[in-house]
Design an enzyme around this catalytic site. Structure first.
Site, mmCIF file in Angstrom:
data_model
loop_
_atom_site.group_PDB
_atom_site.id
_atom_site.type_symbol
_atom_site.label_atom_id
_atom_site.label_comp_id
_atom_site.label_asym_id
_atom_site.label_seq_id
_atom_site.Cartn_x
_atom_site.Cartn_y
_atom_site.Cartn_z
ATOM 1 N N ARG A 1 1.057 -1.290 -0.262
ATOM 2 C CA ARG A 1 -0.114 -0.003 0.199
ATOM 3 C C ARG A 1 0.854 1.518 0.018
ATOM 4 O O ARG A 1 2.173 1.123 0.877
ATOM 5 C CB ARG A 1 -0.771 -0.184 1.487
ATOM 6 C CG ARG A 1 -1.622 -0.649 1.292
ATOM 7 C CD ARG A 1 -3.084 -0.886 0.351
ATOM 8 N NE ARG A 1 -4.000 -1.811 -0.090
ATOM 9 C CZ ARG A 1 -4.235 -2.216 -0.949
ATOM 10 N NH1 ARG A 1 -4.314 -0.967 -1.731
ATOM 11 N NH2 ARG A 1 -4.727 -2.966 -0.650
ATOM 12 N N GLU B 1 -2.251 8.014 -6.712
ATOM 13 C CA GLU B 1 -2.239 6.661 -7.869
ATOM 14 C C GLU B 1 -3.015 8.184 -8.661
ATOM 15 O O GLU B 1 -3.945 8.068 -8.233
ATOM 16 C CB GLU B 1 -2.514 5.800 -7.115
ATOM 17 C CG GLU B 1 -1.151 4.982 -6.826
ATOM 18 C CD GLU B 1 -1.903 3.411 -5.937
ATOM 19 O OE1 GLU B 1 -2.858 3.181 -6.782
ATOM 20 O OE2 GLU B 1 -0.380 2.925 -4.920
ATOM 21 N N HIS C 1 0.572 -0.305 -9.547
ATOM 22 C CA HIS C 1 0.055 -1.176 -9.330
ATOM 23 C C HIS C 1 -0.268 -2.002 -9.735
ATOM 24 O O HIS C 1 -1.679 -3.121 -10.544
ATOM 25 C CB HIS C 1 -1.210 0.209 -8.368
ATOM 26 C CG HIS C 1 -1.776 -0.478 -7.078
ATOM 27 N ND1 HIS C 1 -2.037 0.894 -6.334
ATOM 28 C CD2 HIS C 1 -1.951 -1.681 -7.063
ATOM 29 C CE1 HIS C 1 -2.883 -0.018 -5.720
ATOM 30 N NE2 HIS C 1 -2.558 -1.559 -5.711
#
Ligand code: 9EZ
Length: 531
Positions: free
Chosen positions: A235, A264, A282
């Protein structure tokens, strides 16, 4: 609790295996792309469940605006795009599929660790730029190096197992994993303070919670060997990005593999552009296998919930998980029934009342959480809109309802698995209402209301009326006469037995749909309800 879900909206391009399975189970499924919050609210009016990946923002406004919604499912792990607190308040289940990503996330972590050991990304782009530099890209072996795994859940363990095959020594820390358990999957468990000094690589596999925010910080990096490398496929935010950049610039950190970022996509590109950083957008769970697996898992979890099977993957069920399990339904139903019987005692004064729950017998003691959940639903229904097992606890907290649990250990609870007594005291302490019940098989049964006791117990099922009589000798006759006059055909009329001269109670059970009775001269209608 078997969930009544018929129509499901599937957003975010969840793998089609999900919809296929839901349709096979007889559910109506609509697939849609990414929607704005407004479009989502409009569309959701006709749906019981919404399934998403990470793109759709399921905000508080969605829960406020969609009264029909009962479940939000996330195909994957993180629920950052779902306002779970708002969901709980509205009694909406939030479900995820934590298992399906494990292998992909672990493999991607290993990819970044191995790539860091050879400066893979920099060497590759140098060659693509037409250079042939070999001395600039001298790597180091993983064999014999120490890998510290912070967070030893499913993913951390898989990483440890895989990297052990390279001959790495694996240390680790997790607050809830014992040294013995860690040894079984090849990890030397340490205290967190003892992790840093000999680590060549550090990888994090924790949720983002206050205890793990900036776990990799200026302080922890300064305790490491010069040249430590850091990987985060978990994370954004577990690694303090400013501290990492500073450590990369000073050489304290020799490289970082980053799949996740505090923001992000990241807008500040200093970190991702640093030559010693290998980064991906990601992609940890972004494999065909993981996406298919989470889609199938989510569909199976929903089918299970709808067909009365176990309820799995609920993320916002803290404290009520047991109560949501079909196996405990009789206890929840008993709690609800007793809560309903207590609720007239509240009048309009629900704020800051006290609810004491006292169980007798082991079986009841073991189901206190279920009884409590049911009691709060029964008690608060009608005092705060629609209430269910998920929303009752936060609503009770908001209203300042104080709940205490205790066990009555003296004496023999007798046959039938024990009893539960719930005592309600209003905020001013002036009024106390108490009710005691038990289960006969799976049937909720009332034994005592106020201080009036029912020798044989009152079956709490169907349409029921409870009258408080004023002590007039004709009260029972009057009630029977009134029932006959109203053409009602009671299945039972039970009178309580007198103990301490308390007001007696008459409990009448009628078949569903029988006529209501008017107020009578010598009895007061305390409660009429359908159980
Ligand atoms: C904290 C943790 C793991 C961790 C993981 C979980 C509650 N909690 N804490 C620090 N689930 C490693 C370092």
């Amino acid at each position: 609790m078997s969930l009544d879900i018929r129509r499901v909206l599937v957003a975010d391009g969840i793998s089609s295996e999900c919809s296929d399975r839901l349709r096979q189970a007889g559910l109506k499924v609509t697939e849609t792309g990414k929607l704005s919050v407004d479009q989502l609210i409009e569309m959701l009016q006709g749906y019981d469940a919404l399934l998403v990946r990470s793109a759709t923002q399921v905000t508080g406004a969605v829960f406020d605006g969609c009264r029909r919604l009962k479940l939000v499912g996330r195909a994957g792990t993180g629920t950052d795009n779902i306002d779970t607190q708002a969901a709980t308040k509205h009694g909406v289940i939030v479900m995820n599929t934590p298992g399906g990503n494990t292998v992909s996330a672990a493999e991607h972590t290993c990819v970044l660790i191995t790539a860091l050991s050879r400066q893979l990304a920099a060497a590759c782009s140098s060659l693509k730029d037409g250079h042939w530099k070999r001395s600039a890209f001298v790597g180091s072996e993983l064999y014999g190096k120490t890998l510290a795994v912070l967070g030893l859940g499913r993913i951390g363990r898989q990483v440890a197992h895989r990297m052990s095959a390279f001959g790495m020594k694996v240390t680790g820390y997790d607050p809830i994993v014992t040294a013995e358990a860690a040894r079984q999957f090849g990890v030397e468990k340490r205290e967190l303070d003892d992790i840093w000094s000999d680590a060549d690589y550090i990888t994090v596999h924790t949720p983002l919670i206050p205890q793990t925010k900036r776990l990799i910080s200026a302080d922890s990096l300064s305790r490491c060997k010069r040249g430590v490398r850091v990987v985060n496929v978990a994370r954004g935010g577990i690694v303090d990005e400013a501290a990492l950049l500073a450590a990369l610039e000073s050489g304290q950190c020799a490289g970082a593999g980053l799949d996740v970022f505090a923001e992000e996509p990241p807008t500040d590109l200093r970190l991702v552009r640093h030559p010693a950083v290998i980064c991906t957008p990601h992609l940890g769970a972004n494999t065909g296998e993981a996406q298919r697996r989470v889609a199938v898992e989510l569909a199976e979890q929903i089918v299970s919930a709808v067909t009365g099977g176990p309820l799995e993957g609920v993320v916002n069920g803290a404290g009520v998980t047991d109560a949501l399990s079909p196996a405990n339904k009789p206890y929840v139903t008993l709690g609800k029934a007793l809560g309903v019987l207590l609720s007239p005692g509240l009048g309009t004064q629900v704020d800051k009342c006290q609810l004491q729950i006292i169980t007798a017998g082991r079986e009841m003691a073991e189901r206190q959480a279920c009884l409590r959940a049911g009691l709060l639903v029964g008690l608060l229904t009608g005092h705060g809109g629609e209430v269910n097992l998920l929303s009752a606890a936060p609503l009770a907290a908001e209203l300042g309802v104080a709940v205490s649990l205790s066990e009555h250990t003296a004496g023999d609870p007798g046959a039938g698995g024990g009893t539960v007594t719930a005592r309600l005291t209003t905020a001013d302490g002036a009024d106390t209402t108490a009710v005691t019940g038990t289960l006969r098989g799976e049937q909720a049964t009332l034994l005592e209301l106020y201080e009036a006791q029912f020798e044989t117990g009152v079956t709490l099922q169907g349409r029921m009326m409870f009258f408080q009589e004023d002590g007039h000798p004709n009260a029972l006759v009057e009630l029977i006469t009134a029932l006959a006059a109203a053409d009602a055909r009671p299945m039972s009329v039970l009178a309580s037995v007198s103990t301490s001269g308390a007001t007696q109670i008459l409990a009448v059970r009628l078949p569903q749909g029988q006529p209501q009775l008017q107020q009578l001269d010598h009895t007061k209608l305390y409660l009429q309800t359908d159980f």
